[in-house]
Design an enzyme around this catalytic site. Sequence first.
Site, PDB file in Angstrom:
ATOM      1  N   ASP A  75       0.852  -1.197   0.000  1.00 55.58           N
ATOM      2  CA  ASP A  75       0.000   0.000   0.000  1.00 55.58           C
ATOM      3  C   ASP A  75       0.880   1.237   0.000  1.00 55.58           C
ATOM      4  O   ASP A  75       1.987   1.234   0.551  1.00 55.58           O
ATOM      5  CB  ASP A  75      -0.909   0.017   1.234  1.00 55.58           C
TER       6      ASP A  75
ATOM      7  N   ASP B 145      -6.738  -1.060  -5.254  1.00 58.03           N
ATOM      8  CA  ASP B 145      -7.931  -0.660  -4.501  1.00 58.03           C
ATOM      9  C   ASP B 145      -8.674   0.465  -5.223  1.00 58.03           C
ATOM     10  O   ASP B 145      -9.909   0.512  -5.220  1.00 58.03           O
ATOM     11  CB  ASP B 145      -7.546  -0.184  -3.102  1.00 58.03           C
TER      12      ASP B 145
END
EC number: 3.4.23.36
Length: 238
Positions: free
Chosen positions: A162, A196
Amino acid sequence: MLHKTLGKNKEIMNKSSVALLILLLLVIDQAIKIYVKTHFYYGEEYFVFGLDWFRLHFLENAGMAWGFKFGEGYLAKFVLILFRFVAVIWGTFYIKKMIREGYAKVFIICAAFIYAGALGNLIDGAFYGLIFEKSDPALRNIAEIFSSGGGYAGFLNGNVVDMWYFPIIDTRLPEWLPLWGGNEFTFFDPVFNTADVWISTGVILLLIFQSQQKKDQKISDKKKLKYTESNRTIIKID
């Protein structure tokens, strides 16, 4: 339920176009993840364009998108990987079905975004543990890819990389506020990745266009009803 067309938009996509779109989204996602993994130490932060609310912040996530988890431990991670794997297989057949049955281009694009995001995170969990050195928060090392010492985890046991962080509001709440007074408050707090973003974009656009489709259908039904009533009136007059 999705219809095959949306208003006047009857343009459809072929398999090659969809595959190229998915490949492009996947390459963008993986290129950013690999760059961050091999250039940032765990927890390192970079202010994009010098903006306080737009940051690259390297973290690794053992769970789902946006940091959600099924639970802790290897079993939870295995269930998550299995879930992603099944979702990608199902998505492959469903996109083929959409193309074959002539769904509108906009719906196929939404499905492609969701599919590319799911596949991107699946690749992380399946292979990143094998090919990357561990990013150790204590050592603040820059991880190597295909290190001579091997990877940090086995097949299907890797973490998702991330990096996107948007703390648009980062402040301390006033003391007089009940319950939360004096606490730190951050909006938007999650650290997420490009996959995402693809999934969220696909879902949001799908909901928007589905809603628009329902409105168009209602307007069309009203026009048909008015036309029918008008014909009945004319017949009665005659």
